[in-house]
Motif scaffolding. Structure first.
Motif, PDB file in Angstrom:
ATOM      1  N   SER A   1       0.845  -0.987  -0.081  1.00 15.46           N
ATOM      2  CA  SER A   1       0.120   0.021   0.001  1.00 15.46           C
ATOM      3  C   SER A   1       0.876   1.208  -0.027  1.00 15.46           C
TER       4      SER A   1
ATOM      5  N   HIS B   1       2.385   1.843  -3.583  1.00 14.19           N
ATOM      6  CA  HIS B   1       1.468   2.179  -4.544  1.00 14.19           C
ATOM      7  C   HIS B   1       0.552   3.460  -4.182  1.00 14.19           C
TER       8      HIS B   1
ATOM      9  N   LEU C   1      -1.464   4.132  -1.464  1.00 19.02           N
ATOM     10  CA  LEU C   1      -2.850   3.998  -1.211  1.00 19.02           C
ATOM     11  C   LEU C   1      -3.038   4.448   0.429  1.00 19.02           C
TER      12      LEU C   1
ATOM     13  N   PRO D   1      -6.736   6.101  -3.915  1.00 14.31           N
ATOM     14  CA  PRO D   1      -7.702   4.851  -3.773  1.00 14.31           C
ATOM     15  C   PRO D   1      -7.284   4.177  -2.185  1.00 14.31           C
ATOM     16  N   GLU D   2      -8.078   3.760  -1.765  1.00 15.08           N
ATOM     17  CA  GLU D   2      -8.055   3.194  -0.285  1.00 15.08           C
ATOM     18  C   GLU D   2      -8.294   1.696  -0.367  1.00 15.08           C
ATOM     19  N   VAL D   3      -7.384   1.192   0.938  1.00 13.27           N
ATOM     20  CA  VAL D   3      -7.371  -0.154   0.843  1.00 13.27           C
ATOM     21  C   VAL D   3      -8.682  -0.682   1.282  1.00 13.27           C
TER      22      VAL D   3
ATOM     23  N   ARG E   1      -6.636  -5.824  -1.474  1.00 15.43           N
ATOM     24  CA  ARG E   1      -7.885  -5.453  -2.582  1.00 15.43           C
ATOM     25  C   ARG E   1      -8.295  -3.951  -2.274  1.00 15.43           C
ATOM     26  N   LEU E   2      -8.798  -3.338  -3.420  1.00 15.46           N
ATOM     27  CA  LEU E   2      -9.070  -1.852  -2.945  1.00 15.46           C
ATOM     28  C   LEU E   2     -10.589  -1.811  -2.751  1.00 15.46           C
ATOM     29  N   LYS E   3     -10.850  -0.588  -2.142  1.00 15.36           N
ATOM     30  CA  LYS E   3     -12.416  -0.397  -1.734  1.00 15.36           C
ATOM     31  C   LYS E   3     -12.836   0.276  -2.770  1.00 15.36           C
TER      32      LYS E   3
END
Length: 357
Positions: free
Chosen positions: A216, A219, A221, A279-281, A343-345
């Motif tokens: 994260s 990237h 995130l 983007p959020e985890v 995985r992304l939210k």
């Protein structure tokens, strides 16, 4: 009930990490069964208990079943189910093999009869490598040393300390080129009675700190929600002002502060604004964890160790991270590998579309 037996009084002669990892051998039931004597930490927002605790306690249990002149050199682990902090863990040790130079143990951590974690470990007899040896090791990179006088906020219940260093190649557009780095050590002094085994267990505990989280970070995130359900900032304005008064090195050494958060604080921007939004985890959990111990008796876990992590690959909802751990003097003492779910939210717009289909 978090433990099978009432936790004993704290032993002032032992470090906090020794207390956290203390085990009770259930000899009356089976000499190969152990259980935690103190409740295990469940990190806020995590699916289960801190994985490093189970890794370390499995190692601690196995170490008590091998001769003192044997040391662990490799440990291969799988996270099966999220551990429940409210239920005691039973560690079942199986003596797979005892040879002249190597010994093998498997340990299964169970709750309510179900395995939540499993590991296989190999131990090597001290000085069994022969008089002439093939030897080499990578060099520790040149980095700023840890600070002994910084008043850095830490979790009061954490048995170890960490200080982050800036991410190498942070401006690169290639996540695989970036390296996250930190100094880490157990709090206090590990007792002489703990032997080299206590230092190995402490290293195993700390090796899981922000491990899969490296994906994260490289990237960029968000690993936490920066706003509530109404879109308002979850960061208190007074806290934000205090953070702005700190220098970059202090901020960088605080848990959760990566380069982008520092930049947002410095520019006095709202991290919930469109230009700062990332983007959020949605889900990030460890699947497996491997540790290769290179110098099991040549380091102290209560002295600063340098760790460097990089992610060579991520895809299909998973990520892989490599970690090297060095003594402050530059000796490579462990190499670790971890794969996890990343995985992304879903964005609100996509979630709304999905709900209407």
């Amino acid at each position: 009930m978090a433990t099978l037996i009432k936790p004993p009084p704290a032993d002032a002669s032992k470090s906090p990490i020794e207390s956290v990892l203390e085990l009770k051998q259930l000899t009356d039931i089976d000499p190969g069964i152990f259980t935690n004597t103190r409740p295990l930490w469940h990190p806020p927002g995590a699916r289960g208990i801190y994985g490093g605790a189970v890794i370390a306690q499995c190692l601690a249990a196995a170490q008590r079943t091998v001769r003192d002149d044997f040391s662990v050199h490799s440990m291969h682990c799988y996270f099966v189910l999220a551990g429940n902090a409210e239920i005691p863990i039973m560690y079942h040790v199986e003596k797979v093999r005892d040879g002249r130079s190597f010994a093998t143990r498997t340990v299964q951590a169970r709750q309510r009869g179900r395995p939540i974690f499993t590991t296989t470990m190999s131990f090597v007899r001290e000085n069994s490598g022969g008089a002439e040896r093939v030897e080499h090791a990578v060099d520790m990179p040149t980095v700023p040393g840890p600070s002994e006088d910084l008043d850095i906020p830490q979790q009061d219940n954490s048995p170890f300390q960490s200080q982050r260093i800036h991410i190498l190649n942070h401006e690169s557009g290639r996540p695989q080129d970036k390296k996250t780095r930190q100094w880490i050590r157990a709090r206090g002094k590990i007792s002489p009675s703990g032997g080299h085994q206590a230092h190995l267990s402490a290293l195993a505990y700390m090796s899981d700190s922000y491990f899969i989280g490296t994906v994260s970070r490289v990237h960029r995130l968000w690993r936490f929600s920066t706003s509530d359900k109404d879109g308002k900032s979850t960061i208190d304005s007074s806290v934000l002002e205090k953070l702005r008064d700190m220098d970059d090195d202090t901020l960088r050494r605080m848990q959760g502060m990566d380069e982008d958060v520092i930049m947002a604080i410095r520019n006095m921007k709202d991290i919930n604004s469109e230009e700062q939004r990332r983007p959020e985890v949605g889900m990030m959990v460890s699947l497996d964890h491997t540790i290769y111990f290179h110098s099991p008796r040549n380091f102290r876990a209560d002295e600063w160790m340098f760790t460097e992590m990089e992610s060579p690959w991520a895809g299909d909802g998973r990520g892989l991270v490599l970690q090297r751990m060095f003594t402050k003097d530059g000796e490579l003492v462990a190499t670790c590998v971890q794969e996890g779910v990343v995985r992304l939210k879903e964005s609100k717009s996509k979630a709304d579309v999905s709900s209407k289909l």
